[in-house]
Enzyme design. Sequence first.
Site, PDB file in Angstrom:
ATOM      1  CG  ASP A  14      -2.111   0.869   1.073  1.00  2.68           C
ATOM      2  OD1 ASP A  14      -2.325   1.400  -0.035  1.00  2.68           O
ATOM      3  OD2 ASP A  14      -2.853   1.038   2.047  1.00  2.68           O
ATOM      4  CG  ASN A  16       2.093   1.594  -5.263  1.00  2.00           C
ATOM      5  OD1 ASN A  16       3.046   1.452  -4.512  1.00  2.00           O
ATOM      6  ND2 ASN A  16       1.599   0.614  -6.003  1.00  2.00           N
ATOM      7  NE  ARG A  18      -1.382   6.565   1.344  1.00  3.89           N
ATOM      8  CZ  ARG A  18      -1.248   5.667   2.316  1.00  3.89           C
ATOM      9  NH1 ARG A  18      -0.931   6.066   3.531  1.00  3.89           N
ATOM     10  NH2 ARG A  18      -1.425   4.390   2.072  1.00  3.89           N
ATOM     11  CD1 TRP A  19       7.227   7.067  -2.797  1.00  2.30           C
ATOM     12  CD2 TRP A  19       6.673   7.333  -4.958  1.00  2.30           C
ATOM     13  NE1 TRP A  19       8.386   7.242  -3.514  1.00  2.30           N
ATOM     14  CE2 TRP A  19       8.082   7.405  -4.836  1.00  2.30           C
ATOM     15  CE3 TRP A  19       6.098   7.473  -6.215  1.00  2.30           C
ATOM     16  CZ2 TRP A  19       8.913   7.610  -5.932  1.00  2.30           C
ATOM     17  CZ3 TRP A  19       6.925   7.681  -7.311  1.00  2.30           C
ATOM     18  CH2 TRP A  19       8.315   7.746  -7.161  1.00  2.30           C
ATOM     19  NE  ARG A  27      -4.721   6.685  -7.011  1.00  2.70           N
ATOM     20  CZ  ARG A  27      -4.482   6.342  -5.740  1.00  2.70           C
ATOM     21  NH1 ARG A  27      -4.212   7.286  -4.861  1.00  2.70           N
ATOM     22  NH2 ARG A  27      -4.550   5.096  -5.356  1.00  2.70           N
ATOM     23  CG  ASN A  62      -7.583  -2.544  -6.000  1.00  2.00           C
ATOM     24  OD1 ASN A  62      -6.569  -3.224  -5.868  1.00  2.00           O
ATOM     25  ND2 ASN A  62      -7.943  -1.674  -5.047  1.00  2.00           N
ATOM     26  CD1 TRP A  63     -12.717  -6.152 -10.138  1.00  2.00           C
ATOM     27  CD2 TRP A  63     -12.015  -5.190 -12.034  1.00  2.00           C
ATOM     28  NE1 TRP A  63     -12.082  -7.118 -10.894  1.00  2.00           N
ATOM     29  CE2 TRP A  63     -11.650  -6.567 -12.059  1.00  2.00           C
ATOM     30  CE3 TRP A  63     -11.669  -4.390 -13.122  1.00  2.00           C
ATOM     31  CZ2 TRP A  63     -10.963  -7.141 -13.127  1.00  2.00           C
ATOM     32  CZ3 TRP A  63     -10.984  -4.973 -14.192  1.00  2.00           C
ATOM     33  CH2 TRP A  63     -10.639  -6.323 -14.185  1.00  2.00           C
ATOM     34  NE  ARG A 178      -3.012  -1.889   4.407  1.00  2.00           N
ATOM     35  CZ  ARG A 178      -4.194  -2.086   3.863  1.00  2.00           C
ATOM     36  NH1 ARG A 178      -4.891  -3.152   4.160  1.00  2.00           N
ATOM     37  NH2 ARG A 178      -4.706  -1.204   3.021  1.00  2.00           N
TER      38      ARG A 178
HETATM   39  C1  FPP Z   1      -2.118   0.181  -3.173  1.00  2.00           C
HETATM   40  O1  FPP Z   1      -1.625   1.496  -3.195  1.00  2.00           O
HETATM   41  C2  FPP Z   1      -1.530  -0.552  -4.261  1.00  2.00           C
HETATM   42  C3  FPP Z   1      -2.245  -1.125  -5.266  1.00  2.00           C
HETATM   43  C4  FPP Z   1      -3.704  -1.075  -5.350  1.00  2.00           C
HETATM   44  C5  FPP Z   1      -1.576  -1.810  -6.388  1.00  2.00           C
HETATM   45  C6  FPP Z   1      -0.302  -2.525  -6.077  1.00  2.00           C
HETATM   46  C7  FPP Z   1       0.441  -2.647  -7.343  1.00  2.00           C
HETATM   47  C8  FPP Z   1       1.781  -2.579  -7.491  1.00  2.00           C
HETATM   48  C9  FPP Z   1       2.703  -2.493  -6.353  1.00  2.00           C
HETATM   49  C10 FPP Z   1       2.434  -2.562  -8.826  1.00  2.00           C
HETATM   50  C11 FPP Z   1       2.088  -3.672  -9.737  1.00  2.00           C
HETATM   51  C12 FPP Z   1       2.278  -5.017  -9.143  1.00  2.00           C
HETATM   52  C13 FPP Z   1       3.061  -5.997  -9.654  1.00  2.00           C
HETATM   53  C14 FPP Z   1       3.071  -7.343  -9.015  1.00  2.00           C
HETATM   54  C15 FPP Z   1       3.899  -5.794 -10.828  1.00  2.00           C
HETATM   55  P1  FPP Z   1      -2.647   2.676  -3.318  1.00  2.00           P
HETATM   56  O2  FPP Z   1      -2.764   3.044  -4.742  1.00  2.00           O
HETATM   57  O3  FPP Z   1      -3.961   2.338  -2.665  1.00  2.00           O
HETATM   58  O4  FPP Z   1      -1.889   3.787  -2.515  1.00  2.00           O
HETATM   59  P2  FPP Z   1      -2.551   4.919  -1.606  1.00  2.00           P
HETATM   60  O5  FPP Z   1      -3.138   4.228  -0.414  1.00  2.00           O
HETATM   61  O6  FPP Z   1      -1.366   5.751  -1.259  1.00  2.00           O
HETATM   62  O7  FPP Z   1      -3.555   5.643  -2.440  1.00  2.00           O
END
Ligand code: FPP
Length: 235
Positions: A14, A16, A18-19, A27, A62-63, A178
């Site tokens: 989790d 990505n 926010r990063w 995003r 996530n859909w 996590r």
């Molecule tokens: C949650 O971060 C992450 C995801 C929904 C997707 C995870 C996918 C990857 C790490 C990349 C692709 C995977 C592979 C195996 C190649 P978020 O987007 O909910 O972050 P946030 O909570 O900061 O909004």
Amino acid sequence: MSATGKFHVAIIMDGNGRWAQRRGLPRSAGHVQGAKMVRRVVEASARAGIRTLTLYAFSSDNWGRPSPEVESLLRLLQCYLASETRRCLRNSVRINVIGRRDRLPSGLVRAIETSEQLTAHCTRMRLRIAVDYSSKHSILEAVRRAATGTLNTETFEALLAEVDHSAGDAGAVDLLIRTGGDQRLSDFLLWDCAYAELYFTDVLWPEFGEAGLHAALEDFGGRQRRFGKVLAESA
Ligand code: FPP
């Protein structure tokens, strides 16, 4: 670091979004960075002797994200499989994608099947990537399939593996990590995590790194696992 042997680690990757947002990026750029971190953590896990690594890449919920984000995530997964299969072969890492396949784009399903076939003989580590995965859905579906047969832990787990397209028994999760600061399971491996040790970190997934993995394994090494029993010396 004591975590070796038949060790199953699962990760909810989790943070990505926010990063990326903190850097003024879209995003999807966070997911690209997240995918780069996947490669590093897979290699570090194999080096650490982890037997099975299960990564939550795309949950069934996530859909519900905006369609450009969904499309970019699915594209990224397909690219990852295309580019990483060779590397996994070199490192004897077996790829297995768990979750539903009936709602995925056909190109992604073909990429999954190819990666799984090409790496089927690899034995050093099993990399399971959860895509369109929902634990509640899997459990319900296994129960439906069990309706006419004998049901015990073993037969139920075999049915769960069948529903999830899991290549054989991955075993219970020993350590669930996590990243990103939240402390919840988000419908991930609910059955398999019955006695998992839980490790939460505020570090965002794109910054987790080999150091993050080692910190989690070290923390795990200090845990006392009793599986509902008492320790021999206090019994
Ligand atoms: C949650 O971060 C992450 C995801 C929904 C997707 C995870 C996918 C990857 C790490 C990349 C692709 C995977 C592979 C195996 C190649 P978020 O987007 O909910 O972050 P946030 O909570 O900061 O909004």
